[in-house]
Design a protein around this motif. Structure first.
Motif, PDB file in Angstrom:
ATOM      1  N   MET A  59      19.721  49.228  12.883  1.00  0.00           N
ATOM      2  CA  MET A  59      18.445  49.246  13.587  1.00  0.00           C
ATOM      3  C   MET A  59      17.804  50.622  13.412  1.00  0.00           C
ATOM      4  N   SER A  60      16.550  50.639  13.019  1.00  0.00           N
ATOM      5  CA  SER A  60      15.870  51.911  12.778  1.00  0.00           C
ATOM      6  C   SER A  60      15.307  52.491  14.072  1.00  0.00           C
ATOM      7  N   LYS A  61      15.242  53.809  14.104  1.00  0.00           N
ATOM      8  CA  LYS A  61      14.688  54.514  15.257  1.00  0.00           C
ATOM      9  C   LYS A  61      13.241  54.865  14.960  1.00  0.00           C
ATOM     10  N   GLN A  62      12.332  54.378  15.801  1.00  0.00           N
ATOM     11  CA  GLN A  62      10.906  54.612  15.612  1.00  0.00           C
ATOM     12  C   GLN A  62      10.361  55.408  16.782  1.00  0.00           C
ATOM     13  N   ARG A  63       9.398  56.275  16.468  1.00  0.00           N
ATOM     14  CA  ARG A  63       8.707  56.994  17.547  1.00  0.00           C
ATOM     15  C   ARG A  63       7.316  57.395  17.067  1.00  0.00           C
ATOM     16  N   ARG A  64       6.446  57.608  18.040  1.00  0.00           N
ATOM     17  CA  ARG A  64       5.099  58.100  17.735  1.00  0.00           C
ATOM     18  C   ARG A  64       4.909  59.359  18.564  1.00  0.00           C
ATOM     19  N   VAL A  65       4.444  60.415  17.893  1.00  0.00           N
ATOM     20  CA  VAL A  65       4.187  61.674  18.573  1.00  0.00           C
ATOM     21  C   VAL A  65       2.744  62.078  18.318  1.00  0.00           C
ATOM     22  N   ALA A  66       2.252  63.009  19.135  1.00  0.00           N
ATOM     23  CA  ALA A  66       0.888  63.513  18.971  1.00  0.00           C
ATOM     24  C   ALA A  66       0.915  65.035  19.040  1.00  0.00           C
ATOM     25  N   VAL A  67       0.048  65.647  18.248  1.00  0.00           N
ATOM     26  CA  VAL A  67      -0.074  67.103  18.220  1.00  0.00           C
ATOM     27  C   VAL A  67      -1.556  67.479  18.242  1.00  0.00           C
ATOM     28  N   ASN A  68      -1.823  68.731  18.630  1.00  0.00           N
ATOM     29  CA  ASN A  68      -3.207  69.198  18.642  1.00  0.00           C
ATOM     30  C   ASN A  68      -3.769  69.311  17.235  1.00  0.00           C
ATOM     31  N   ARG A  69      -2.941  69.859  16.308  1.00  0.00           N
ATOM     32  CA  ARG A  69      -3.395  70.054  14.922  1.00  0.00           C
ATOM     33  C   ARG A  69      -2.260  69.702  13.973  1.00  0.00           C
ATOM     34  N   LEU A  70      -2.595  68.942  12.943  1.00  0.00           N
ATOM     35  CA  LEU A  70      -1.630  68.618  11.892  1.00  0.00           C
ATOM     36  C   LEU A  70      -2.190  69.083  10.565  1.00  0.00           C
ATOM     37  N   PHE A  71      -1.374  69.806   9.805  1.00  0.00           N
ATOM     38  CA  PHE A  71      -1.750  70.225   8.459  1.00  0.00           C
ATOM     39  C   PHE A  71      -0.950  69.405   7.459  1.00  0.00           C
ATOM     40  N   VAL A  72      -1.664  68.777   6.527  1.00  0.00           N
ATOM     41  CA  VAL A  72      -1.039  68.023   5.441  1.00  0.00           C
ATOM     42  C   VAL A  72      -1.723  68.482   4.162  1.00  0.00           C
ATOM     43  N   ASP A  73      -0.938  69.091   3.274  1.00  0.00           N
ATOM     44  CA  ASP A  73      -1.499  69.687   2.059  1.00  0.00           C
ATOM     45  C   ASP A  73      -2.627  70.644   2.461  1.00  0.00           C
ATOM     46  N   ASP A  74      -3.860  70.379   2.056  1.00  0.00           N
ATOM     47  CA  ASP A  74      -4.968  71.276   2.408  1.00  0.00           C
ATOM     48  C   ASP A  74      -5.868  70.691   3.495  1.00  0.00           C
ATOM     49  N   ARG A  75      -5.402  69.621   4.161  1.00  0.00           N
ATOM     50  CA  ARG A  75      -6.202  68.988   5.217  1.00  0.00           C
ATOM     51  C   ARG A  75      -5.687  69.370   6.599  1.00  0.00           C
ATOM     52  N   GLU A  76      -6.621  69.390   7.559  1.00  0.00           N
ATOM     53  CA  GLU A  76      -6.275  69.600   8.962  1.00  0.00           C
ATOM     54  C   GLU A  76      -6.829  68.422   9.753  1.00  0.00           C
ATOM     55  N   ILE A  77      -5.995  67.832  10.614  1.00  0.00           N
ATOM     56  CA  ILE A  77      -6.426  66.710  11.445  1.00  0.00           C
ATOM     57  C   ILE A  77      -6.239  67.125  12.895  1.00  0.00           C
ATOM     58  N   ARG A  78      -7.310  66.973  13.704  1.00  0.00           N
ATOM     59  CA  ARG A  78      -7.312  67.360  15.125  1.00  0.00           C
ATOM     60  C   ARG A  78      -7.852  66.250  15.984  1.00  0.00           C
ATOM     61  N   PRO A  79      -7.233  65.900  17.029  1.00  0.00           N
ATOM     62  CA  PRO A  79      -5.799  65.819  17.263  1.00  0.00           C
ATOM     63  C   PRO A  79      -5.225  64.707  16.392  1.00  0.00           C
ATOM     64  N   CYS A  80      -3.907  64.604  16.333  1.00  0.00           N
ATOM     65  CA  CYS A  80      -3.302  63.684  15.379  1.00  0.00           C
ATOM     66  C   CYS A  80      -2.114  62.946  15.983  1.00  0.00           C
ATOM     67  N   ALA A  81      -1.992  61.664  15.648  1.00  0.00           N
ATOM     68  CA  ALA A  81      -0.818  60.862  15.988  1.00  0.00           C
ATOM     69  C   ALA A  81       0.006  60.700  14.717  1.00  0.00           C
ATOM     70  N   ILE A  82       1.318  60.733  14.870  1.00  0.00           N
ATOM     71  CA  ILE A  82       2.221  60.667  13.720  1.00  0.00           C
ATOM     72  C   ILE A  82       3.280  59.610  13.992  1.00  0.00           C
TER      73      ILE A  82
END
Length: 62
Positions: free
Chosen positions: A1-24
Motif C-alpha cells: 500500500m502506497s503512502k500518499q500525502r498533500r502538503v502546501a507551502v508559501n513558495r515552491l521553486f521548480v527549475d526556474d519557476r516560482e509558484i505562490r502558494p503551492c500544493a504538492i
C-alpha cells in the motif's frame, strides 16, 4: 500500500519557476504533482515557508 500525502507551502521553486502558494502531491516520498493553491483543500498539511523540488523530491527550508 502506497503512502500518499498533500502538503502546501508559501513558495515552491521548480527549475526556474516560482509558484505562490503551492500544493504538492507526494506518493511514497516522491513528488507526483504540484499546482498553484487557489483554495483550501481537505487533508492538506501546511508546511509554510519555501521549498524546492530536486530530483523528484521535496526539499523544504525547515
Amino acid at each position: 500500500m502506497s503512502k500518499q500525502r498533500r502538503v502546501a507551502v508559501n513558495r515552491l521553486f521548480v527549475d526556474d519557476r516560482e509558484i505562490r502558494p503551492c500544493a504538492i502531491e507526494i506518493v511514497d516520498g516522491k513528488v507526483m504533482g504540484y499546482y498553484k493553491l487557489t483554495e483550501e483543500l481537505p487533508n492538506t498539511e501546511w508546511l509554510g515557508g519555501t521549498a524546492r523540488i530536486i530530483n523528484g523530491e521535496l526539499v523544504t527550508d525547515r
